[in-house]
Design a protein around this motif. Structure first.
Motif, short mmCIF file in Angstrom:
data_model
loop_
_atom_site.label_atom_id
_atom_site.label_comp_id
_atom_site.label_asym_id
_atom_site.label_seq_id
_atom_site.Cartn_x
_atom_site.Cartn_y
_atom_site.Cartn_z
N TYR A 265 -1.29 11.60 7.94
CA TYR A 265 -0.65 10.50 6.98
C TYR A 265 -1.98 10.30 6.19
O TYR A 265 -3.17 10.86 6.44
CB TYR A 265 -1.00 9.14 7.36
CG TYR A 265 0.64 9.28 8.07
CD1 TYR A 265 1.98 9.11 7.74
CD2 TYR A 265 0.78 9.40 9.81
CE1 TYR A 265 3.03 9.10 7.60
CE2 TYR A 265 1.80 8.68 10.37
CZ TYR A 265 3.43 8.90 9.43
OH TYR A 265 4.52 8.78 10.34
N TYR A 266 -1.68 9.74 5.01
CA TYR A 266 -2.75 10.08 3.84
C TYR A 266 -2.33 8.25 3.05
O TYR A 266 -1.11 7.85 2.45
CB TYR A 266 -2.29 11.10 2.61
CG TYR A 266 -3.28 12.52 3.26
CD1 TYR A 266 -1.82 13.12 3.64
CD2 TYR A 266 -3.45 12.76 2.77
CE1 TYR A 266 -2.73 14.36 4.24
CE2 TYR A 266 -4.84 14.18 2.71
CZ TYR A 266 -3.87 14.79 3.60
OH TYR A 266 -4.31 15.86 4.12
N ALA A 267 -3.64 7.78 2.68
CA ALA A 267 -3.12 6.21 2.28
C ALA A 267 -4.20 6.62 0.65
O ALA A 267 -5.05 6.56 0.88
CB ALA A 267 -3.95 5.26 3.17
N GLU A 268 -3.14 5.48 0.39
CA GLU A 268 -3.97 5.67 -1.24
C GLU A 268 -4.61 4.12 -1.32
O GLU A 268 -4.38 2.80 -0.79
CB GLU A 268 -2.73 5.02 -2.02
CG GLU A 268 -3.37 5.45 -3.63
CD GLU A 268 -2.32 5.15 -4.30
OE1 GLU A 268 -2.12 5.85 -5.47
OE2 GLU A 268 -1.67 4.49 -4.81
N LYS A 269 -5.93 4.19 -1.64
CA LYS A 269 -6.56 3.74 -1.65
C LYS A 269 -8.20 3.45 -2.94
O LYS A 269 -7.93 4.47 -3.70
CB LYS A 269 -7.62 3.28 -0.62
CG LYS A 269 -7.23 3.36 0.70
CD LYS A 269 -8.89 3.83 2.07
CE LYS A 269 -7.71 3.80 3.60
NZ LYS A 269 -7.77 2.44 3.63
N ASP A 270 -8.20 1.49 -3.19
CA ASP A 270 -9.46 2.10 -4.66
C ASP A 270 -10.73 2.33 -3.75
O ASP A 270 -10.64 2.28 -3.31
CB ASP A 270 -8.79 1.00 -5.12
CG ASP A 270 -9.36 -0.50 -4.65
OD1 ASP A 270 -10.39 -0.59 -3.37
OD2 ASP A 270 -8.16 -1.50 -4.48
N LEU A 271 -11.27 2.08 -5.25
CA LEU A 271 -12.80 2.83 -5.32
C LEU A 271 -13.14 2.06 -3.95
O LEU A 271 -13.54 2.75 -2.94
CB LEU A 271 -13.03 3.55 -6.45
CG LEU A 271 -12.60 4.16 -7.02
CD1 LEU A 271 -13.73 3.84 -8.54
CD2 LEU A 271 -13.09 5.63 -6.78
N ASP A 272 -12.98 0.65 -4.15
CA ASP A 272 -13.65 -0.44 -3.44
C ASP A 272 -13.58 -0.22 -1.74
O ASP A 272 -14.31 0.77 -0.58
CB ASP A 272 -14.38 -1.48 -3.59
CG ASP A 272 -14.87 -1.68 -4.82
OD1 ASP A 272 -15.97 -0.89 -4.45
OD2 ASP A 272 -14.65 -2.05 -5.60
N THR A 273 -11.93 0.05 -1.01
CA THR A 273 -12.34 -0.02 -0.28
C THR A 273 -12.10 1.53 0.40
O THR A 273 -12.21 1.69 1.87
CB THR A 273 -9.93 -0.46 0.30
OG1 THR A 273 -9.31 0.13 -1.61
CG2 THR A 273 -9.90 -1.57 -0.33
N ALA A 274 -12.30 2.45 -0.95
CA ALA A 274 -11.59 3.89 -0.52
C ALA A 274 -14.25 3.80 0.34
O ALA A 274 -13.99 4.82 1.38
CB ALA A 274 -11.71 4.64 -1.38
N GLY B 123 0.75 -1.31 -0.02
CA GLY B 123 -0.19 0.34 -0.18
C GLY B 123 1.04 1.34 0.08
O GLY B 123 1.37 1.32 0.62
N LYS B 124 0.56 2.27 -0.55
CA LYS B 124 1.15 3.54 -0.56
C LYS B 124 0.62 4.34 0.42
O LYS B 124 -0.62 4.84 0.21
CB LYS B 124 0.55 4.33 -2.30
CG LYS B 124 1.55 3.58 -3.08
CD LYS B 124 1.61 4.18 -4.39
CE LYS B 124 2.30 3.26 -5.23
NZ LYS B 124 2.12 3.44 -6.88
N VAL B 125 1.65 4.89 0.98
CA VAL B 125 1.68 6.06 2.24
C VAL B 125 2.49 7.28 1.51
O VAL B 125 3.65 6.93 1.60
CB VAL B 125 1.90 5.47 3.43
CG1 VAL B 125 0.84 6.05 4.16
CG2 VAL B 125 0.97 3.97 4.05
#
Lengths: 126, 154
Positions: free
Chosen positions: B100-109, A54-56
């Motif tokens: 902190y910011y996390a990258e998520k795909d649409l569904d997990t978001a 995962g990217k943070v």
């Protein structure tokens, strides 16, 4: 005699008030720390939910900087350790301040009693 | 800080309110008023947080793979926009707290915002229950206070 007690009473009252202010400050700090700890716990939970790749990102001023997930987890963990230590320190501070507050209250009551007695005595003499 | 509750709990002493003096009752009422105020404030901030999470979740519904390449206006300040194009509509970056910011795909978001909305709603319900209990105790105290004051007048 009565003036002497009055002076003592005033000093004791000032001490009591100062102590009270310190206590309130400590309680406010404690609440702030609690909030910070909660926030960090929530962030940790979110980081744990992310997949290993995962990217943070971490926001530094107006930009987001890419961060390693493991590093981010470690950082949050370290911060929680630090806050926990602070919580312990402030808790101890609060306990000792409360104790001091109680002893102040006791002395105040004693002095007030003495003051009243002195006044009664003065009234009889007059 | 001392706790006030209508149900008996460990480390708590039961007190018959009618045996308390008027100044004691007034002090109790003041403490309860303060607590109720705090609850009200907390509810207001939680309501705001709930709105934000819901809003973000709804916005996600409007993003789909077909949005890719579409033109949008990007706000640079509150009153200035520049045209832009949507790229990579599969992923979003979410603020998860403490910068902190996390990258998520649409569904997990979407899942994230649903979870958050649920969490905040649960907290609000808890506070509402607590507030109801406290305001009941407060009402009883006010009643007894009025009774005592009336007795004094007679």
């Amino acid at each position: 005699m009565s003036e002497d007690i009055q002076r003592k009473l005033q000093t004791e009252l000032d001490g009591f008030k100062n102590n009270q202010k310190e206590l309130q400050k400590a309680i406010a700090t404690r609440q702030q720390l609690d909030g910070q700890l909660n926030e960090n716990e929530i962030v940790k939970k979110e980081l744990d939910l992310l997949p290993a790749d995962g990217k943070v990102y971490k926001s530094v001023g107006p930009v987001l900087i890419k961060t390693d997930l493991v590093e981010a987890k470690q950082n949050v963990g370290k911060r929680m350790d630090f806050i926990n230590k602070e919580v312990k320190r402030v808790d101890e501070q609060i306990i000792s301040l409360e104790k001091r507050q109680d002893s102040h209250r006791e002395t105040l009551q004693k002095l007030q009693h003495q003051f009243e007695q002195a006044q009664v005595k003065a009234a009889i003499h007059a | 800080m001392a706790q006030i509750s209508s149900v008996e709990q460990p480390n708590m002493k039961q007190i018959d309110l009618t045996t308390l003096s008027v100044p004691q009752l007034t002090a109790l009422k003041q403490q309860l008023d303060q607590e109720l105020n705090l609850f009200q404030e907390s509810l207001t901030s939680l309501k705001m947080a709930q709105g934000k999470f819901q809003n973000s979740g709804e916005t996600l519904e409007k993003i789909n793979p077909e949005s890719e390449g579409k033109e949008i206006l990007v706000p640079l300040t509150g009153s200035m926009y520049v045209p832009g194009k949507l790229m990579d509509t599969q992923k979003v970056i979410i603020d998860i707290g403490t910068r902190y910011y996390a990258e998520k795909d649409l569904d997990t978001a979407k899942d994230y915002f649903q979870r958050k909305t649920k969490f905040v709603t649960e907290q609000m319900e808890k506070i509402q229950i607590l507030g109801l209990e406290k305001s009941r105790i407060r009402d009883t105290i006010v009643e007894i206070l009025e009774l005592k004051l009336k007795q004094k007048q007679n």
